[in-house]
Structure formats: C-alpha cells, structure tokens
Enzyme design. Structure first.
Site, PDB file in Angstrom:
ATOM      1  N   HIS A  79       5.570  13.969 -11.273  1.00 39.13           N
ATOM      2  CA  HIS A  79       4.879  14.911 -12.156  1.00 39.13           C
ATOM      3  C   HIS A  79       5.173  16.343 -11.749  1.00 39.13           C
ATOM      4  CE1 HIS A  79       1.518  15.849  -9.307  1.00 39.13           C
ATOM      5  NE2 HIS A  79       1.640  14.586  -8.941  1.00 39.13           N
ATOM      6  N   ASP A  81       3.179  19.131 -12.584  1.00 34.99           N
ATOM      7  CA  ASP A  81       2.037  20.030 -12.368  1.00 34.99           C
ATOM      8  C   ASP A  81       1.539  19.958 -10.932  1.00 34.99           C
ATOM      9  OD1 ASP A  81       1.059  17.359 -12.933  1.00 34.99           O
ATOM     10  OD2 ASP A  81      -0.953  18.209 -13.103  1.00 34.99           O
ATOM     11  N   GLU A 176      -0.552  15.344 -14.584  1.00 32.52           N
ATOM     12  CA  GLU A 176      -0.985  14.183 -13.807  1.00 32.52           C
ATOM     13  C   GLU A 176      -2.205  14.499 -12.964  1.00 32.52           C
ATOM     14  OE1 GLU A 176      -1.079  11.493 -10.207  1.00 32.52           O
ATOM     15  OE2 GLU A 176      -0.952  13.678 -10.342  1.00 32.52           O
ATOM     16  N   GLU A 177      -2.266  15.721 -12.447  1.00 36.33           N
ATOM     17  CA  GLU A 177      -3.355  16.086 -11.537  1.00 36.33           C
ATOM     18  C   GLU A 177      -4.713  16.137 -12.232  1.00 36.33           C
ATOM     19  OE1 GLU A 177      -3.171  16.050  -8.523  1.00 36.33           O
ATOM     20  OE2 GLU A 177      -1.203  16.657  -7.807  1.00 36.33           O
ATOM     21  N   ASP A 199       5.469   9.654  -5.548  1.00 39.53           N
ATOM     22  CA  ASP A 199       4.276  10.509  -5.499  1.00 39.53           C
ATOM     23  C   ASP A 199       3.383  10.145  -4.317  1.00 39.53           C
ATOM     24  OD1 ASP A 199       2.499  12.468  -6.298  1.00 39.53           O
ATOM     25  OD2 ASP A 199       1.541  11.254  -7.850  1.00 39.53           O
TER      26      ASP A 199
END
Length: 410
Positions: A79, A81, A176-177, A199
């Site tokens: 991701h 972000d 994603e966060e 991740d």
C-alpha cells in the site's frame, strides 16, 4: 535513476502519502496519487507497458510469463499510504551505516531515541545499514519498503530473462491504513489466483492469520441546559461518553493484551453538552469473541445510559475485515511456498499471526487468498520507525524465490 531497493525506498518515502480517515473519498487524499503516478512511470520505463493508475489511485501492472508451463497467476501487493497517527510530511530519512549497536538518537528531535531495550531486533542488525527518520515524522517503511521490494524484484526478472516465471501481477493500493485498501480493487482486472502482501515486519516473518476487526460508532444525545439552572435536569453528553470509556474492563485494552488476546479500544471522543460521539475498534482472532466484545461494549453503554433517562444513544457496528486464516487453510501451498522461499533466501521462517490487519485480510475474503510477508520494517506508525537495508534485500530475494517456486511446481 538507480535501481537498488535502498535507492527506490529513499525516493518513495519523501513523497507525502498520508491517508485521512475523515475523508469519504477514495483515495482519501489526492497526494497518494503522486506516488502512484511515479510508480507507473517507473514500471513503464522497465517495460511493463500495461502499468496504469485508476481513478481511486490503485496501481496495476503485469510482468508477463516467460515459461511454457501453466503457472497460476500470482500477485504482489503493497500500500502507498502512510498512517494518520503521525505526520508524513517533509520526511528526512537518515542512514546509519554499518550499525555498531546501541541506542540511536534521532537528529531532528534529540528527545526521540530508538532504544535497544524496546527494539530488541536491533541486536540482530550489527554491521547492517539502518534507515530511520529524523524524529519529526514517520519514515513510511509501512509500506514503502514493500513497494520498493516489489519494484526491485520486478526489475530483477526483467534483467534476468533466463529465470523462468509465470505471470506476476503488481498491485499498489491506497488507504490501507484507514481500512479501505481493498475497497476499490478490481479483482477481475487484476486476474490473479493468489496474492502476497509485502507489509510485514521482522525478516523471515510470514503472517497467515490476522485479527478479525470491526469498528463501533456510538452517538449520544444528552439534555442541554443552562448550567446555572441545571440541577436534576442537565444530562451532559460529554460526561456520559467519558463514563462509558471509564467503565470498560481494563484487562481487554491494547496496552494489557498480547498474543492472541483481543481488545476494545476507544480511538476518538468528540462532543458538546448536547451531543457526543465515541469511536471504537474491536479486535479478536475469533469471530465469536469479536461479537462478545461488541455485546460487552453495548452492555456498558446501556448500564451508563440507565442513569440518564432523558438521554439516548445510537450504537453502530461496521465490519472492517476478518481473519484470513480460514481462507488460506483451503490452499496450504500458498503459505508453504512462502515458507520455502524464505528458507531459500537464507532465513529461518517465522510463521504466525499479526496483531493487526493487512489488505490481505480483505482480499482473502474477496476471493484472492493473500498471506503477508515481511519487509524488514519496525516501530510502524511512530517517529521511531526504522528499517534494515539488508533485510529489505532479503525481502527482494524472498519474492524472487517465491516466483521461481510457483514456476517449478507448476
């Protein structure tokens, strides 16, 4: 432009891509697309001509197969972000070359110190190169380390056509966060059968199990009244909200739990005398226990509200993601091949749960089974975040070996 995993990582982390949980758009911040556009340009420069960014900021690309075998299409995903917990603006990465041990004081804010006592993995990094922040921002290793590793692995295969591989899809997501990373992913367009998120954390780690997660929003309507004439009449919504939080069992909070224990965690409280709102995240590895915690929370709310007969509340539960293990267990080779790839890259695999979630949690339940692989990053969501260059290189090796294994076993 150079192509080492470190060079890529340093290019990516200086681009501010922080997501915004208060935004209803996707991506929640347009600045995430700045990194997406750069990645598309780099992918096309490599020769991946179908690389593109969609309206939601997701980046797609395809590394075409160079084998005659019928190899399942696999995907690697990270991701773009960074977390809202701490600023990602004006990141100034620092490199500690040939780390000699001991605590690391950060140059931009000397009060910020990465201490070996709390970051014990540093004891395994003697002689390695460590990338940190200057102490004033996040670093962004979560998850730009994963992006740099996927990009470097793709470059490897293009530079080594003699290494046989099936079709590999590349996916970089937004938001994603804040729990929306998979919301706008087009699985039909992606066309993969299995996937891996890059991740994770410590080198050698493979996570095949996550929390199941829900969010809870509580809206409280109190009774507003002039404080000079409020006796037996005012019901202050702020005080009601505070009382709800105070009555929660202290034993099931993030700071009192570990392993496979779940928790109830208040993340936001806002309001005035008449109206107040509370936001919680609920986590557990077992769906039934997740439900029990939600029922416990609402029971606390009802008990508190009984003392305020003129007030009312609304209790809303929103599903966020579910433990991906149930899906992954149906196709054990997905994790087994990852374990073998880690060994081939010279590490001892560490298979276990993650006390969190990844895009892989959602993607698994959308029909794309997706465990999580390490990136080498640590202390995520804080100015003490750091990553080992050598561990990032090991992650690149792991991706390469994993792609090779899928071709070999086809």
């Amino acid at each position: 432009m150079t192509d080492t995993v470190l060079d890529r990582f340093l290019r990516y982390v200086v681009i501010d891509t922080q997501s915004d949980p208060l935004s209803t758009a996707q991506p929640s911040t347009e600045k995430q697309k700045n990194l997406g556009r750069l990645l598309v340009d780099e992918l096309k420069a490599m020769g991946l001509e179908d690389a593109h960014i969609d309206n939601h900021g997701n980046v797609y690309a395809t590394l075409a197969a160079n084998t005659d075998k019928d190899v399942p299409v696999i995907c690697f995903c990270s991701h773009m972000d960074t977390a809202p917990d701490f600023t990602g603006t004006n990141v100034k990465p620092q490199i500690v070359r040939n780390y000699a041990g001991g605590d690391i004081q950060l140059s931009g804010d000397p009060s910020q110190v990465i201490r070996v006592a709390s970051q014990t993995e540093l004891t395994n990094q003697i002689g390695n190169d460590i990338v940190t922040t200057d102490g004033t921002t996040l670093l962004g290793a979560d998850d730009k380390a994963g992006i740099a590793e996927i990009m470097t692995a793709a470059r490897y295969f293009l530079d080594h056509p003699e290494v046989r591989h099936g079709t590999v899809k590349i996916l970089f997501t937004t938001d994603e966060e804040i729990g929306r990373g998979a919301d706008k992913v087009d699985l039909d367009k992606l066309g993969a059968k299995f996937a891996y998120t890059m991740d994770g954390g410590t080198a050698g780690g493979i996570e095949n199990e996550t929390f199941s997660a829900d969010g809870v929003e509580i809206e409280i309507t109190g009774v507003a009244m002039h404080p000079g004439y409020a006796k037996n009449r005012m019901e202050n919504a702020i005080k009601i909200a505070a009382e709800i939080v105070a009555r929660l069992p202290k034993s099931i909070t993030p700071e009192r739990t570990d392993g496979k224990d779940g928790f109830i965690h208040p993340v936001s409280m806002q309001g005035a005398m008449e109206k107040a709102s509370l936001t919680f995240i609920i986590r557990d590895f077992v769906d039934e226990k997740l439900k029990e915690k939600e029922e416990l929370l609402e029971a606390v709310v009802r008990t508190v509200m009984a003392d305020y007969p003129g007030s009312s509340y609304i209790f809303k539960v929103r599903e966020q993601y579910r433990n991906m293990k149930a899906v992954l267990d149906r196709d054990p080779e997905i994790v087994d091949y990852a374990v073998e790839a880690v060994r081939r890259a010279g590490m001892e695999p560490k298979l276990g749960p993650i006390r969190g979630g990844t895009d892989g949690s959602r993607l698994s339940y959308m029909g794309l089974p997706c465990p999580n692989i390490f990136t080498g990053g640590h202390a995520y969501h804080s100015p003490l975040e750091w990553v080992s260059v050598q561990d990032m290189e090991k992650a690149v090796q792991t991706i390469v070996e994993l792609v090779k294994i899928w071709e070999e076993r086809a």
